[in-house]
Scaffold this motif. Structure first.
Motif, mmCIF file in Angstrom:
data_model
loop_
_atom_site.group_PDB
_atom_site.id
_atom_site.type_symbol
_atom_site.label_atom_id
_atom_site.label_comp_id
_atom_site.label_asym_id
_atom_site.label_seq_id
_atom_site.Cartn_x
_atom_site.Cartn_y
_atom_site.Cartn_z
ATOM 1 N N LEU A 86 -52.903 57.144 -1.999
ATOM 2 C CA LEU A 86 -52.918 58.491 -1.764
ATOM 3 C C LEU A 86 -53.467 59.078 -3.017
ATOM 4 N N ILE B 238 -57.241 59.386 -2.752
ATOM 5 C CA ILE B 238 -57.774 60.719 -2.222
ATOM 6 C C ILE B 238 -57.588 61.886 -2.988
ATOM 7 N N THR B 239 -56.426 62.001 -3.365
ATOM 8 C CA THR B 239 -55.781 63.414 -4.093
ATOM 9 C C THR B 239 -56.094 63.455 -5.597
ATOM 10 N N LEU C 135 -50.865 62.503 -9.372
ATOM 11 C CA LEU C 135 -49.865 63.196 -8.927
ATOM 12 C C LEU C 135 -48.926 63.571 -10.185
#
Lengths: 290, 334, 466
Positions: free
Chosen positions: B24, B27-28, B31
């Protein structure tokens, strides 16, 4: 040229031997391998360095404070950790002594920085085949030899020494004979570490440069080779083993060079380690071990 | 011990979550405080702990030269890639060859060392294994193997073989996936061992080797098995990691720090447990990551006393202690 | 049961060995090289097929687009502030602090988008460890989100850091790694700002050739690490060109501090010139041991160590006369006049300015490490101003086009590889407790003292005063 190397090897080797006696005594009495061995050598070097640099104390005199520091560290090691681990599996003691070594090294790094330190202390040289041999390399060896002889005297000619040897041979039997085994343990650990730091001071005088918190590592490994070669638990073995390894170290480089190896230095160190494996296969108890 | 389904599924789920997070983040972006790098580090330590646990944890023998397997893995993969590159072959040949070399080298080392050293006990074994590691390192330098102390530089060939983009992918997400793969493999192997006779025999060896021998357990065979498995997994970890490093030098590859960390991971988590390395891997990895920027140079100084305290006070590690003092957990964590 | 399991193991081993054998056969070097091999001076031949090389990214901005100007520009890097290279790392940091102060206070900030933007540095201690270098650079890029990256000190660490920068497509100004290999990996974003290893020590031979044509026998003793290995290759090829004979050429592994076996052999060879490949710690140790063993030569050149003032502090008069290569020494006049003679622009503080600021800030003389890192910052500022952008590709382009002189010497790179071709390194010598630049003669601050005093003389207190 070869005699120079042999002499050089014997000199360095006697100091190695002294250092290893500390290791082997602790093993002999407690069946504990002090994996953090080299760190105590490093401490000894720093003691000499600081006392010489800050107070201009004669490096040879610094042997005494170095020994005392080692003695205290040994007592600390025993009371905080080893005493509780007398019945523990080997794994635990190996890791704990290792951990202690790391604490010493990291503290040294924090306190004194990781810079490489050195000093210059020169006493002139004697000449072997035209090549100078600094006297500051000779005296430490002589001192080491004297300390070893003194130790021999204590171990074999005094009651205390007999008690120690009794504990090495058979701890339970020693208890029955009325020996205060725990006291002997404490004494031997303290003495062992003390001798190790003292040898560190001597090595400091021998090399004088390159002192840094991690310098202990290579000495730990060497000590293992010597201890195994001489036989774990045997002080004589440690000393003779030290001499042998010292000579091998010094003579193998030129020999490898003659053989045309690309990196004789590296191969010489490799040889030292292969020596351990060979001994472990052929005669695991070493030269003088039981 | 027989493992329940929960015992094995919980760790696997945890892995899946971590891997998912990693993908994840790819891609992002990060976090919050959780970055891709943190997860990479966690994966590495979990894998290292799981791999080493198979030997140290289950047999109780300390291989102080464990890092030699990781180093061989690094060299095996890297030299495979470089050789393929120099032969003008496409990149995949290199990786395949590198993989074969890794497995071959580590297996051979395990057999050679195992044959010699595993006949020895405790302290002698420790010394023998340290000697192997250091000896191997100086052999590489002394004989100029794989570039000797000049180092083996993989980044150039990798860029030429896979292009800049490909190299970037390889060094980040693909390498991480491989590391997770090794962790998973090690977990599965540990579970299998724990569930079968082999684990039982290893436990017997750990508790009292002489008694085990008398009872007819072929101790040498089982020790070598555990040693080789642990070693090969370590090598695979090294191989997966080699894509990140770009250049390999003997003094770094054979760095005893990896061994130290492996020992800490296994002992802290719980030697011989299934979930132990995961717990300690996450703890240690996170601590190391967050402390690196804050207190540089203090890490070992903090870890060493912790390790010593753990050994003295709770030698069964975190998971072991949890299982002893919280019996309800035993159903879920092994 | 026992026999069967050994059989299985044996079988597995056999299979593995066969597979490895197949692998070796499949990957055997091709007999006819279909790819043009550029013979590189390195051990592992890196073939660079011309077709496969992707060209350096060129900026797509021809018209300066309005950019968002940040309130400060953050420059990130790691330094070995502890560990094997701590000395050099700490010295470099001091230079960085001076550069930042100059840019922000004296220069007024970077001219960008019509505003003056101050710079800020963000750095970590990589403890001279490669795995830390990698993770810290990742952190600088992904967490701290610095605008630009500078390298760390020493080639081995830089080699670890460069791919990380490359991965994220960030310009990497290499001020501290001198290995030629750094710029030969096909990286697109690495730019080197100081003289590479192959040209580093070699000028010593040029100097000797001009001072004493009869000194022909050269001894090389060097650490087998990335940097020194290439330094020695440069020395060897120069020696061959100038007609020197190499009578001794031995290396020692990283971490060696006792050179006795090597030095005993050296003593027997009796060379005219001794050149060592070292860093600080072993350079110091080897000098001391050369003195211990009484090995004299007409000239002794020690790598890296002597440019640090602590060298003289530790060794005293033993350090007199020792020659060393240096990327920069205080007093060397790379100033606006020099730039004018060359016909290029001058940028940044003058050598005098830098020297004064450094003394004021740190109370000690600057060294080449301080100067190099400071220079990297200055160069970055110039590149930003030239590109008028914070885009990595644009900055890289700007570096390609840059040809200027700073207090550190000239800067000009090969656009494709980032190799430094403009910089001029110098040769220094310890004379009377001070470092004197003795080569090249047009920027020297003193004359060489040749042949250097013997160890016996130096122990008696003799100094190398020409």
């Amino acid at each position: 040229m070869l005699p120079y190397y042999i002499v050089s090897g014997l000199l360095l080797g006697s100091i190695y031997g002294l250092a290893t006696i500390g290791l082997t005594l602790i093993f002999g009495v407690l069946r504990v391998i002090n994996v953090g061995h080299g760190a105590y050598i490093m401490i000894g070097m720093y003691v000499t360095f600081w006392l010489f640099t800050l107070y201009s104390l004669n490096p040879f005199v610094t042997l005494i404070p170095a020994f005392l520091v080692g003695l205290s560290l040994g007592m600390l090691l025993f009371y905080t950790a080893l005493k509780r681990l007398l019945r523990a599996p080997e794994l635990s003691t190996l890791i704990v002594t290792f951990g202690f070594g790391i604490i010493l090294e990291e503290s040294a790094k924090v306190l004194w920085g990781s810079d490489y330190r050195g000093f210059v202390y020169d006493l002139g040289s004697v000449y072997i085949q035209g090549i100078p041999l600094p006297l500051v390399r000779m005296w430490p060896a002589i001192i080491a030899l004297s300390l070893v002889l003194a130790l021999y005297f204590v171990l074999y000619r005094t009651r205390l020494g007999t008690a120690v040897r009794a504990v090495i041979q058979d701890p339970e039997g020693a208890i029955i004979c009325g020996v205060n085994v725990e006291m002997i343990y404490l004494l031997m650990v303290a003495l062992g570490i003390g001798l190790t730091t003292a040898s560190g001071a001597l090595l400091g005088i021998y090399h004088q440069q390159g002192i840094n918190p991690y310098i202990g590592h290579l000495y730990t490994l060497r000590a293992f080779v010597i201890a195994v070669l001489g036989g774990l638990g045997s002080p004589i073995g440690a000393f003779i083993g030290g001499l042998i390894v010292g000579v091998i170290e010094q003579t193998s480089v030129p020999l490898f060079t003659l053989a045309g190896a690309p990196n004789p230095f590296g191969l010489s160190v490799f040889l030292t380690f292969m020596l351990i494996l060979v001994i472990l296969i052929l005669r695991p108890q070493g030269l003088f071990g039981r | 011990m027989t493992l329940s389904r929960a015992h094995t599924l919980i760790p696997i789920t945890l892995y899946a979550i971590l891997l998912g997070l990693r993908l994840l983040i790819e891609i992002t972006g990060p976090l919050g405080p959780i970055t891709g790098q943190l997860l990479t580090l966690l994966a590495f330590y979990i894998a290292l702990g799981q791999a080493f646990n198979i030997f140290l944890g289950m047999t109780g023998y300390v291989d102080f030269g464990y890092v030699a397997f990781i180093a061989l893995g690094m060299y095996g993969m890297a030299s495979g890639v470089v050789r393929a590159y120099e032969a003008g072959l496409p990149g995949y040949y290199g990786i395949a060859f590198g993989f074969i070399q890794t497995v071959a080298f580590t297996a051979l080392l395990a057999l050679a060392v195992g044959g010699i050293a595993l006949r020895l006990r405790g302290a002698y074994f420790a010394i023998a294994t340290i000697s192997v590691n250091e000896g191997l390192r100086y052999l590489v330098e002394g004989l100029d193997l794989w570039g000797g102390s000049r180092g083996l530089i993989v980044s150039g060939p990798l860029i030429e073989l896979f292009g800049s983009e490909g190299f970037s992918l390889l060094a980040t997400i693909i390498s991480d996936i491989l590391v997770f793969g090794v962790a998973l493999l090690a977990l599965v192997v540990t579970a299998i061992l724990l569930n079968t006779r082999i684990g039982y025999a290893l436990k017997a060896i750990r508790e009292d080797e002489d008694a085990a021998k008398i009872m007819g357990v072929n101790t040498t065979m089982y020790k070598i098995l555990a040693f080789a498995t642990s070693g090969i997994l370590g090598g695979l970890l090294g191989a997966a990691w080699s894509f990140k490093i770009a250049s390999i030098y003997p003094s770094d590859a054979f760095n005893i720090l990896y061994t130290i960390e492996a020992i800490v991971l296994v002992m802290l988590g719980g030697a011989g447990t299934l979930a132990g390395p995961i717990v300690s891997g996450i703890l240690y990895g996170a601590l190391k990551y967050f402390l690196a920027g804050v207190l540089p140079g203090f890490q070992l100084l903090i870890f060493a006393p912790i390790l010593i305290t753990v050994i003295i006070a709770a030698p069964e590690g975190i998971v072991g202690a949890l299982r002893t003092y919280l019996p309800t957990i035993r159903r879920f964590i092994a | 049961m026992v026999e069967r399991s050994w059989l299985v193991i044996g079988g597995v081993i056999a299979v593995l060995l066969i597979l490895v054998g197949i692998g070796y056969y499949v990957t055997r070097p091709p007999e006819v090289t279909s790819i043009a091999t550029t013979p590189t001076p390195t051990g592992t031949p890196i073939q660079t097929p011309v077709e496969a090389r992707t060209p350096t990214p060129t900026s797509t901005q021809t018209v300066s687009q309005p950019i968002t100007v940040p309130d400060r520009i953050v420059i990130g890097f790691t330094l070995p502030l502890s560990g094997a290279f701590s000395k050099e790392g700490q010295l470099a940091l001091k230079g960085a602090l001076v550069a930042v102060k100059w840019v922000n206070e004296v220069y007024g900030g970077v001219r960008l988008g019509g505003k003056r933007v101050p710079i800020e540095i963000k750095y970590y201690d990589d403890e001279s460890k490669r795995d830390l270098v990698i993770s810290l650079y990742e952190r600088l890029i992904t967490v701290d989100r610095v605008h630009f990256l500078l390298g760390t000190y020493t080639s081995t660490l830089v080699m670890a850091a460069a791919p990380v920068a490359e991965k994220y497509g960030m310009v990497f100004v290499n001020w501290g790694g001198a290995s030629d290999l750094i710029n030969r990996q096909g990286y697109k974003y690495v730019v080197t700002s100081w003289t590479q290893a192959s040209r580093y020590m070699a000028p010593v031979l040029d100097m000797i050739a001009s001072l004493d044509p009869t000194a022909k026998k050269v001894a090389l003793i060097w650490k087998s690490d990335e940097f020194n290995r290439i330094v020695m290759e440069g020395v060897r090829s120069r020696a061959e060109k100038l007609g020197f004979t190499i009578v001794y050429d031995k290396s020692f592994p990283i971490g060696t501090l006792d050179f006795t076996p090597l030095l005993v052999e050296l003593a027997i060879v009796k060379p005219d010139i001794i050149i060592t490949g070292t860093h600080f710690a072993d350079g110091l140790a080897i000098t001391k041991q050369l003195a211990d063993m009484g090995i004299n030569a007409k000239l002794i050149a020690v790598n890296v160590a002597p440019s640090v003032p602590d060298y003289y502090k530790s060794l005293g008069t033993l350090a007199e006369g020792i020659v060393f290569p240096s990327e920069w020494e205080p007093g060397v006049w790379w100033g606006p006049d020099y730039a004018k003679n060359l016909g290029v622009e001058f940028f940044g503080p003058t050598p005098e300015e830098f020297h004064v600021m450094f003394l004021a800030m740190h109370g000690e003389e600057p060294t080449e490490y301080s100067a190099s890192l400071a220079n990297a910052i200055i160069l970055l500022v110039k590149a930003i101003e030239a590109a008028q952008s914070l885009d990595q590709k644009a900055i890289r382009e700007a570096f390609s086009r840059l040809d200027i002189v700073t207090f550190f010497s000239r800067f000009k790179i090969d656009p494709e590889t980032g190799f430094q071709i403009g910089h001029q390194s110098v040769i220094g010598q310890w004379q009377d407790g001070r470092k004197v630049v003795i080569w090249p003669s047009d920027v020297a601050t003193g004359k060489p003292y040749y042949p250097i005093p013997t160890w016996e003389d130096k122990k008696a207190g003799k100094k190398a005063i020409p």
